[in-house]
Design an enzyme around this catalytic site. Structure first.
Site, PDB file in Angstrom:
ATOM      1  N   GLU A 193      -7.094  -9.034 -10.701  1.00 24.42           N
ATOM      2  CA  GLU A 193      -6.505  -7.874 -10.046  1.00 24.42           C
ATOM      3  C   GLU A 193      -5.102  -7.618 -10.592  1.00 24.42           C
ATOM      4  OE1 GLU A 193      -8.541  -7.138  -6.010  1.00 24.42           O
ATOM      5  OE2 GLU A 193      -6.805  -8.408  -5.685  1.00 24.42           O
ATOM      6  N   LYS A 246      -8.091  -6.287   4.365  1.00 21.36           N
ATOM      7  CA  LYS A 246      -6.666  -6.532   4.634  1.00 21.36           C
ATOM      8  C   LYS A 246      -6.425  -6.528   6.156  1.00 21.36           C
ATOM      9  CE  LYS A 246      -5.738  -4.330   0.264  1.00 21.36           C
ATOM     10  NZ  LYS A 246      -4.733  -4.189  -0.758  1.00 21.36           N
ATOM     11  N   GLU A 270      -0.953 -10.075  -2.535  1.00 24.34           N
ATOM     12  CA  GLU A 270      -0.112  -9.791  -1.363  1.00 24.34           C
ATOM     13  C   GLU A 270       0.341 -11.093  -0.706  1.00 24.34           C
ATOM     14  OE1 GLU A 270      -2.844  -7.062   0.503  1.00 24.34           O
ATOM     15  OE2 GLU A 270      -2.446  -5.623  -1.094  1.00 24.34           O
ATOM     16  N   HIS A 290      -4.535 -13.965  -3.021  1.00 22.95           N
ATOM     17  CA  HIS A 290      -4.386 -12.517  -3.226  1.00 22.95           C
ATOM     18  C   HIS A 290      -2.917 -12.235  -3.546  1.00 22.95           C
ATOM     19  CE1 HIS A 290      -4.250  -8.211  -2.418  1.00 22.95           C
ATOM     20  NE2 HIS A 290      -5.559  -8.211  -2.595  1.00 22.95           N
ATOM     21  N   SER A 301      -7.941  -0.483  -7.185  1.00 25.15           N
ATOM     22  CA  SER A 301      -8.317   0.928  -7.061  1.00 25.15           C
ATOM     23  C   SER A 301      -9.740   1.219  -7.550  1.00 25.15           C
ATOM     24  CB  SER A 301      -7.293   1.817  -7.767  1.00 25.15           C
ATOM     25  OG  SER A 301      -6.016   1.667  -7.152  1.00 25.15           O
ATOM     26  N   ASN A 318     -12.249  -6.130   0.754  1.00 25.17           N
ATOM     27  CA  ASN A 318     -11.088  -6.805   1.348  1.00 25.17           C
ATOM     28  C   ASN A 318     -10.460  -5.816   2.322  1.00 25.17           C
ATOM     29  OD1 ASN A 318      -8.742  -8.111   2.004  1.00 25.17           O
ATOM     30  ND2 ASN A 318      -7.735  -7.735   0.033  1.00 25.17           N
ATOM     31  N   GLY A 364      -4.118  -0.748  -4.655  1.00 27.08           N
ATOM     32  CA  GLY A 364      -3.714   0.210  -3.630  1.00 27.08           C
ATOM     33  C   GLY A 364      -2.860   1.353  -4.149  1.00 27.08           C
TER      34      GLY A 364
END
Ligand code: PEP
Length: 250
Positions: free
Chosen positions: A167, A12, A97, A95, A213, A10, A173
């Site tokens: 996730e 991003k 985010e 996701h 991660s 991904n 991250g």
């Protein structure tokens, strides 16, 4: 049942077209490993060039989002029709985010999953808990609600084809990853949720990734777990050597 492991990068909001193509030319070959599915989920602007570059390789190209309508007055949005027309195969949906910064609810995520299937795209449905939810012992409940919400209305065949990415948000991250055992425990539970919604055959077929991660140094630990079928990887998917090592590690 044997499930083909799937490593998905991904990217991003990283990489221009020339950066994306140069990554791809370096990574192809190395990132094509027998028995592992390799997917790059890239920014919209890079997708035409990446689809072209990926022709004749075993690497599939994915988007990171789609709108649930086919077209209309939705300024700035991109639909499943448009992605399918480009030759994109996968699309990340829900996701964390997007849930956090763009207000995506389970209902919206569910409409996007349905739109993906309508246009022959395979959704990578993201689920996972916030740190405070984990600390409150709510991890499994959050994953259950998001999994049920995301898969609502799908046929068993569609559910089996969906890739679910577990996730934990606190691990994305941050460099803090879930232990492989904890991830396995939650992912085995998500599989039970799918069995409850459909049947055991569907649950046995659905692929569930871990994300948060993941890097070349720890990918094998996750993939060594019985229920973990791959990884959704942000930061460590941005460099060709690292991405190749992830696919090789699977
Ligand atoms: C992600 O973007 O889905 C992700 C898991 O990021 P990272 O690998 O950087 O934690």
């Amino acid at each position: 049942m044997a499930r083909t492991p799937i490593i998905a990068g991904n990217w991003k909001m990283f990489k221009t077209v020339s950066e994306a193509v140069s990554f791809f030319n370096e990574a192809k070959g190395g990132a094509e490993v027998e028995g592992v599915e390799s997917v790059i989920c890239a920014p919209f602007t890079t997708l035409p060039a990446l689809v072209e570059a990926a022709k004749g390789t075993k690497i599939a190209i994915g988007a990171q989002n789609l709108h649930f309508e086919d077209n209309g007055a939705y300024t700035g949005e991109v639909s499943g029709v448009m992605l399918a027309d480009l030759g994109v195969k996968y699309v990340i949906v829900g996701h964390s985010e997007r849930r956090a910064y763009f207000g995506e609810t389970d209902e919206i995520v569910n409409k996007k999953v349905a739109a993906a299937f309508k246009h022959g795209l395979t959704p990578i449905l993201c689920v996972g808990e916030k740190l405070e939810e984990r600390e409150a012992g709510e991890t499994k409940n959050v994953c259950k609600v998001q999994t049920e919400g995301g898969l609502k209305g799908l046929t068993a065949e569609q559910a089996a084809e969906t890739v679910i990415a577990y996730e934990p948000i606190w691990a994305i991250g941050t460099g803090k990853s879930s232990t492989a055992e904890d991830a396995e425990d939650v992912i085995a539970y998500i599989r039970e949720v799918v069995a409850g919604l459909y049947d055991q055959a569907t649950a046995d077929a659905v692929r569930i990734q871990y994300g948060g991660s993941v890097k070349p140094a720890n990918v094998k630990e996750y993939l060594g777990q019985a229920n973990i079928d791959g990884a959704l990887v942000g930061g460590a998917s941005l460099e060709p050597a690292s991405y190749i090592a992830l696919v090789e590690g699977a």
